[in-house]
Design a protein around this motif. Structure first.
Motif, short mmCIF file in Angstrom:
data_model
loop_
_atom_site.label_atom_id
_atom_site.label_comp_id
_atom_site.label_asym_id
_atom_site.label_seq_id
_atom_site.Cartn_x
_atom_site.Cartn_y
_atom_site.Cartn_z
N UNK A 1 0.83 -1.21 0.00
CA UNK A 1 0.00 0.00 0.00
C UNK A 1 0.86 1.26 0.00
N UNK A 2 0.31 2.30 -0.58
CA UNK A 2 1.04 3.57 -0.66
C UNK A 2 1.40 4.09 0.73
N UNK A 3 0.52 3.86 1.70
CA UNK A 3 0.79 4.32 3.07
C UNK A 3 2.06 3.69 3.64
N UNK A 4 2.32 2.43 3.26
CA UNK A 4 3.52 1.76 3.75
C UNK A 4 4.76 2.19 2.98
N UNK A 5 4.59 2.57 1.74
CA UNK A 5 5.73 3.03 0.94
C UNK A 5 6.22 4.41 1.37
N UNK A 6 5.30 5.30 1.68
CA UNK A 6 5.64 6.70 1.91
C UNK A 6 6.74 6.91 2.95
N UNK A 7 6.67 6.26 4.12
CA UNK A 7 7.73 6.50 5.11
C UNK A 7 9.11 6.03 4.65
N UNK A 8 9.14 5.20 3.59
CA UNK A 8 10.42 4.67 3.11
C UNK A 8 10.99 5.45 1.94
N UNK A 9 10.25 6.48 1.50
CA UNK A 9 10.71 7.30 0.38
C UNK A 9 11.33 8.59 0.91
N UNK A 10 12.34 9.08 0.23
CA UNK A 10 12.99 10.33 0.60
C UNK A 10 12.01 11.48 0.37
N UNK A 11 11.59 12.21 1.42
CA UNK A 11 10.61 13.28 1.24
C UNK A 11 11.11 14.44 0.40
N UNK A 12 12.43 14.55 0.25
CA UNK A 12 12.98 15.59 -0.63
C UNK A 12 12.96 15.13 -2.09
N UNK A 13 12.96 13.83 -2.30
CA UNK A 13 12.98 13.30 -3.66
C UNK A 13 11.62 12.96 -4.21
N UNK A 14 10.65 12.65 -3.33
CA UNK A 14 9.31 12.30 -3.76
C UNK A 14 8.29 13.14 -3.01
N UNK A 15 7.32 13.69 -3.73
CA UNK A 15 6.25 14.46 -3.13
C UNK A 15 4.92 13.78 -3.36
N UNK B 1 2.08 9.79 -5.73
CA UNK B 1 3.38 10.32 -5.31
C UNK B 1 4.24 10.45 -6.56
N UNK B 2 4.93 11.58 -6.72
CA UNK B 2 5.75 11.80 -7.91
C UNK B 2 7.18 12.13 -7.53
N UNK B 3 8.10 11.81 -8.45
CA UNK B 3 9.50 12.20 -8.26
C UNK B 3 9.63 13.70 -8.52
N UNK B 4 10.22 14.42 -7.58
CA UNK B 4 10.26 15.87 -7.66
C UNK B 4 11.01 16.35 -8.89
N UNK C 1 0.35 11.00 -19.46
CA UNK C 1 -0.83 11.31 -18.66
C UNK C 1 -0.56 12.42 -17.65
N UNK C 2 -1.65 13.09 -17.24
CA UNK C 2 -1.58 14.12 -16.22
C UNK C 2 -2.17 13.58 -14.92
N UNK C 3 -1.73 14.13 -13.78
CA UNK C 3 -2.13 13.63 -12.48
C UNK C 3 -2.75 14.76 -11.66
N UNK C 4 -3.86 14.44 -10.99
CA UNK C 4 -4.55 15.44 -10.18
C UNK C 4 -3.72 15.82 -8.96
N UNK C 5 -3.74 17.11 -8.63
CA UNK C 5 -3.09 17.62 -7.42
C UNK C 5 -4.21 18.08 -6.48
N UNK C 6 -4.27 17.52 -5.29
CA UNK C 6 -5.35 17.89 -4.37
C UNK C 6 -5.03 19.20 -3.67
N UNK C 7 -6.08 19.79 -3.10
CA UNK C 7 -5.92 21.05 -2.37
C UNK C 7 -4.96 20.89 -1.19
N UNK C 8 -4.92 19.70 -0.63
CA UNK C 8 -4.05 19.43 0.51
C UNK C 8 -2.57 19.66 0.17
N UNK C 9 -2.22 19.47 -1.10
CA UNK C 9 -0.81 19.55 -1.51
C UNK C 9 -0.54 20.69 -2.50
#
Length: 256
Positions: free
Chosen positions: A194-208, A215-218, A241-249
């Motif tokens: 699941x994406x929730x499990x992946x997120x803590x293992x990704x570099x927050x400076x490299x992936x947003x 989640x996209x590579x910055x 393809x294009x990806x939606x950006x939510x108001x949260x981000x």
């Protein structure tokens, strides 16, 4: 002052107690609905458009944090987001609520004096029409505070085979049903993590994270555009393809 609210609390007696205390602390507040889970909170909030949300942090299936994030994604762009108050029985979650930039938090069982202070804060915010700061909530949802080791590669399905993919090759992670799509230049793979499990293992400076399911590579971001309805879309180099950006981000891109 007059205002409308929605209460999401999975314990009926506690929901009734909160509603009763609110009636005493804020007689002009009209509670539009009381629901017992996060999914119903999202559904009813979008239908009724309350000005204040009281969300229990721990609810079945969809937590109060996840419900707030979903509403940030789906709330009409032309309307201000509701004031957000988390309700919890645990001190540690109260701290999380504060860090999540909720307007305030309420500990269960509700104490009248503490609730009165919360009411005063909410009323002041509504008068100022202050926009919520979602940065802390983003951090909690992404696991940014986690000390999980960084991923260097992952194993993903491609047709009938399994392939090792270096994280440096990944352009986009996108949740899709029971899988997560892993997009690289010219290739698409599937993983079950699941994406929730992946997120803590990704570099927050490299992936947003740009949406609750994307989640996209910055350094691969090409362009971010906003349409007439106020919706943001992001394109990535090498992908059509294009990806939606939510108001949260979305505020990550307004400053650019």
């Amino acid at each position: 002052m007059n205002a409308t609210a929605l209460i999401a609390e999975d314990e009926p007696l506690l929901a009734q107690a909160l509603r009763a205390e609110l009636a005493r602390a804020w007689p002009q507040l009209r509670v539009l609905a009381t629901v017992g889970d996060g999914a119903a909170a999202v559904e009813q909030a979008l239908a009724l458009r309350p000005e204040v949300l009281f969300l229990d942090i721990r609810m079945p299936a969809l937590s109060g944090l996840d419900a707030a994030a979903t509403l940030a994604d789906e709330w009409p762009a032309e309307q201000p987001l509701p004031a957000l108050v988390f309700v919890t029985a645990h001190d540690e979650f109260a701290v999380q609520a504060f860090e999540a930039q909720a307007l305030d938090y309420v500990l269960k069982p509700v104490q009248p004096e503490r609730l009165q202070r919360t009411v005063a804060r909410v009323q002041a915010a509504l008068r100022a029409r202050a926009a919520p700061d979602w940065a802390g909530l983003r951090a909690l949802l992404s696991g940014a505070a986690s000390a999980a080791p960084r991923l260097r590669h992952l194993m993903a399905s491609a047709g009938n085979s399994v392939q090792r993919i270096a994280i440096d090759e990944v352009l986009v992670f996108e949740a899709a049903d029971k899988y997560v799509r892993v997009l690289t230049q010219g290739r698409e793979f599937l993983i079950r993590t699941p994406l929730k499990e992946l997120l803590p293992q990704l570099d927050p400076e490299g992936f947003w994270q740009i949406h609750r399911g994307t989640v996209v590579r910055v350094d691969a971001i090409d362009r971010v555009t906003r349409d007439e309805a106020g919706k943001w879309r992001l394109t990535v180099r090498s992908l059509d393809e294009a990806f939606a950006v939510s108001r949260l981000y979305a505020d990550r891109f307004r400053a650019m």
